[in-house]
Design an enzyme around this catalytic site. Structure first.
Site, PDB file in Angstrom:
ATOM      1  N   LYS A  10       3.953 -53.981 -10.778  1.00 31.26           N
ATOM      2  CA  LYS A  10       4.829 -54.137 -11.950  1.00 31.26           C
ATOM      3  C   LYS A  10       4.473 -53.099 -13.010  1.00 31.26           C
ATOM      4  O   LYS A  10       3.356 -52.567 -13.044  1.00 31.26           O
ATOM      5  CB  LYS A  10       4.737 -55.547 -12.560  1.00 31.26           C
ATOM      6  CG  LYS A  10       3.348 -55.975 -13.078  1.00 31.26           C
ATOM      7  CD  LYS A  10       3.049 -55.643 -14.525  1.00 31.26           C
ATOM      8  CE  LYS A  10       1.707 -56.223 -15.007  1.00 31.26           C
ATOM      9  NZ  LYS A  10       1.142 -55.568 -16.180  1.00 31.26           N
ATOM     10  N   ASP A 135      -0.358 -63.667 -14.553  1.00 24.43           N
ATOM     11  CA  ASP A 135       0.749 -62.836 -14.061  1.00 24.43           C
ATOM     12  C   ASP A 135       1.236 -63.238 -12.674  1.00 24.43           C
ATOM     13  O   ASP A 135       2.219 -62.693 -12.181  1.00 24.43           O
ATOM     14  CB  ASP A 135       0.315 -61.365 -13.996  1.00 24.43           C
ATOM     15  CG  ASP A 135       0.087 -60.766 -15.387  1.00 24.43           C
ATOM     16  OD1 ASP A 135       0.478 -61.411 -16.378  1.00 24.43           O
ATOM     17  OD2 ASP A 135      -0.476 -59.656 -15.463  1.00 24.43           O
TER      18      ASP A 135
HETATM   19  P1  ATP Z   1      -3.807 -56.074 -14.186  1.00 22.19           P
HETATM   20  O1  ATP Z   1      -2.620 -55.219 -14.091  1.00 22.19           O
HETATM   21  O2  ATP Z   1      -3.502 -57.515 -13.861  1.00 22.19           O
HETATM   22  O3  ATP Z   1      -4.572 -55.860 -15.451  1.00 22.19           O
HETATM   23  P2  ATP Z   1      -5.762 -54.513 -12.896  1.00 22.19           P
HETATM   24  O4  ATP Z   1      -5.056 -53.271 -13.262  1.00 22.19           O
HETATM   25  O5  ATP Z   1      -7.013 -54.862 -13.638  1.00 22.19           O
HETATM   26  O6  ATP Z   1      -4.740 -55.690 -12.951  1.00 22.19           O
HETATM   27  P3  ATP Z   1      -6.353 -55.217 -10.132  1.00 22.19           P
HETATM   28  O7  ATP Z   1      -5.831 -54.454  -8.948  1.00 22.19           O
HETATM   29  O8  ATP Z   1      -5.735 -56.548 -10.343  1.00 22.19           O
HETATM   30  O9  ATP Z   1      -6.173 -54.293 -11.386  1.00 22.19           O
HETATM   31  O10 ATP Z   1      -7.930 -55.348  -9.884  1.00 22.19           O
HETATM   32  C1  ATP Z   1      -8.926 -55.478 -10.823  1.00 22.19           C
HETATM   33  C2  ATP Z   1     -10.253 -55.855 -10.141  1.00 22.19           C
HETATM   34  O11 ATP Z   1     -10.112 -57.127  -9.458  1.00 22.19           O
HETATM   35  C3  ATP Z   1     -10.694 -54.883  -9.074  1.00 22.19           C
HETATM   36  O12 ATP Z   1     -11.586 -53.955  -9.601  1.00 22.19           O
HETATM   37  C4  ATP Z   1     -11.327 -55.752  -7.961  1.00 22.19           C
HETATM   38  O13 ATP Z   1     -12.724 -55.728  -8.015  1.00 22.19           O
HETATM   39  C5  ATP Z   1     -10.871 -57.176  -8.240  1.00 22.19           C
HETATM   40  N1  ATP Z   1      -9.941 -57.736  -7.198  1.00 22.19           N
HETATM   41  C6  ATP Z   1      -9.866 -59.008  -6.841  1.00 22.19           C
HETATM   42  N2  ATP Z   1      -8.892 -59.197  -5.934  1.00 22.19           N
HETATM   43  C7  ATP Z   1      -8.309 -58.018  -5.732  1.00 22.19           C
HETATM   44  C8  ATP Z   1      -7.242 -57.588  -4.903  1.00 22.19           C
HETATM   45  N3  ATP Z   1      -6.582 -58.423  -4.107  1.00 22.19           N
HETATM   46  N4  ATP Z   1      -6.884 -56.292  -4.966  1.00 22.19           N
HETATM   47  C9  ATP Z   1      -7.553 -55.447  -5.776  1.00 22.19           C
HETATM   48  N5  ATP Z   1      -8.586 -55.794  -6.550  1.00 22.19           N
HETATM   49  C10 ATP Z   1      -8.972 -57.071  -6.546  1.00 22.19           C
END
Ligand code: ATP
Length: 292
Positions: A10, A135
């Site tokens: 998203k 989310d």
């Molecule tokens: P958001 O957009 O919700 O802020 P984000 O940009 O922080 O998300 P994510 O890909 O959700 O990024 O991942 C953040 C952290 O969560 C990663 O560094 C990882 O260690 C952990 N994690 C847990 N589950 C997952 C998953 N299914 N895919 C990727 N990372 C994951």
């Protein structure tokens, strides 16, 4: 039996932080939009006594109970989940504000229910989604959605016409709590964008929609890589907007060739994640299902 889930990321077309509740949670008004940058989750039915397993094609992603898809399996199947082997292919960058982990979570909810034929209603599935992360409910259906409260109040909006976005992210991530603290310290909050955006969405004109996009976190986020992305996008006539609390930046492209030219310039500047993607009107969904 296998199920392959296609999982879009998203962007926040707008993100206004509207206040802070006494319990410390920030309130927001935001228009979420799913975009064609995808993770893929393959679910395979194993023996009823075979413990859950998870593998991933990307280094650094935890493949145990820290992973949100594992947490999702526990939520649906109990403390010692069995009967499913999961393989995750990551196309959505981490620490980007593109909702990768939450999107995977929604995919695991829908996919495991379908794979095992679980008797879980859509309402119950939404309940699990809300408990797993703010989310996550959005990604069950995706599309264009107004999100309010602390993220729990979702109002689906009409699908926007398919638009082309350019997305880029550097190697550094940003800290969401630090972003909120920086916003709290501002003497006056940035101007809100969501009402203007909602009016622009009614025109169904991509140029008007992109002119109205905006994000409060842009006012407090100045990592050098983000500044470089912004200036390259601006030099190509594209308005850069942060997604979530960063660190991905997106811009809408309405001129032929604009996205490709700017993408090339971003790649030459050494940005590790550069993608041209279309907006998509769906969330996590079954891509293929096979009996073998
Ligand atoms: P958001 O957009 O919700 O802020 P984000 O940009 O922080 O998300 P994510 O890909 O959700 O990024 O991942 C953040 C952290 O969560 C990663 O560094 C990882 O260690 C952990 N994690 C847990 N589950 C997952 C998953 N299914 N895919 C990727 N990372 C994951």
């Amino acid at each position: 039996m296998h199920i392959v889930m296609q999982i879009p990321a998203k962007v926040n077309l707008s993100l206004d932080i509207t206040g802070k509740r006494p319990d410390g949670y920030h309130t927001l008004r935001s228009v979420f939009q799913t975009v064609g940058v995808f993770d893929r989750l393959t679910l395979t039915k194993t023996g009823a006594d075979t413990p859950l397993s998870l593998s991933c094609d990307t280094e650094g992603v935890p493949c145990d109970a820290r992973n949100l898809v594992w947490k999702t399996a526990v939520c649906l199947l109990g403390e010692n989940p069995c009967g499913v082997a999961m393989h995750l292919e990551k196309g959505i960058p981490a620490q980007a504000g593109m909702g990768g982990g939450s999107a995977d979570c929604a995919a695991a909810l829908l996919g495991i229910r379908a794979l095992l034929g679980l008797d879980v209603s859509d309402k119950a599935l939404h309940g699990f989604a809300a408990r797993l992360g703010a989310d996550v409910p959005f990604f069950l259906a995706g599309g264009t959605v107004l999100c309010e409260g602390i993220g729990e109040l979702l109002t689906p909006l009409p699908d926007i016409p398919e638009c082309t976005l350019l997305l880029a992210k550097g190697s550094e991530g940003v800290s969401t709590p630090e972003g909120y603290r920086a916003l709290d310290r501002l003497a006056s909050p940035p101007a809100d964008d969501t009402d203007n955006l909602l009016r622009a969405l009614e025109t169904r004109d991509p140029a008007s929609i992109f002119a109205a996009c905006g994000n409060h976190f842009d006012a407090v986020t100045d990592l050098p890589e983000i500044q470089r992305i912004r200036s390259i996008m601006r030099a190509h006539g594209i308005r850069p907007v942060l997604s979530g609390s960063g660190a991905a930046v997106f811009g809408g492209c309405t001129e032929p060739g604009q996205a490709e030219k700017c993408a090339e310039a971003l790649r030459q500047a050494g940005l590790p994640f550069v993608r041209i993607a279309k907006t998509v009107p769906f969330g996590a969904r079954i891509e293929t299902e096979s009996e073998q």
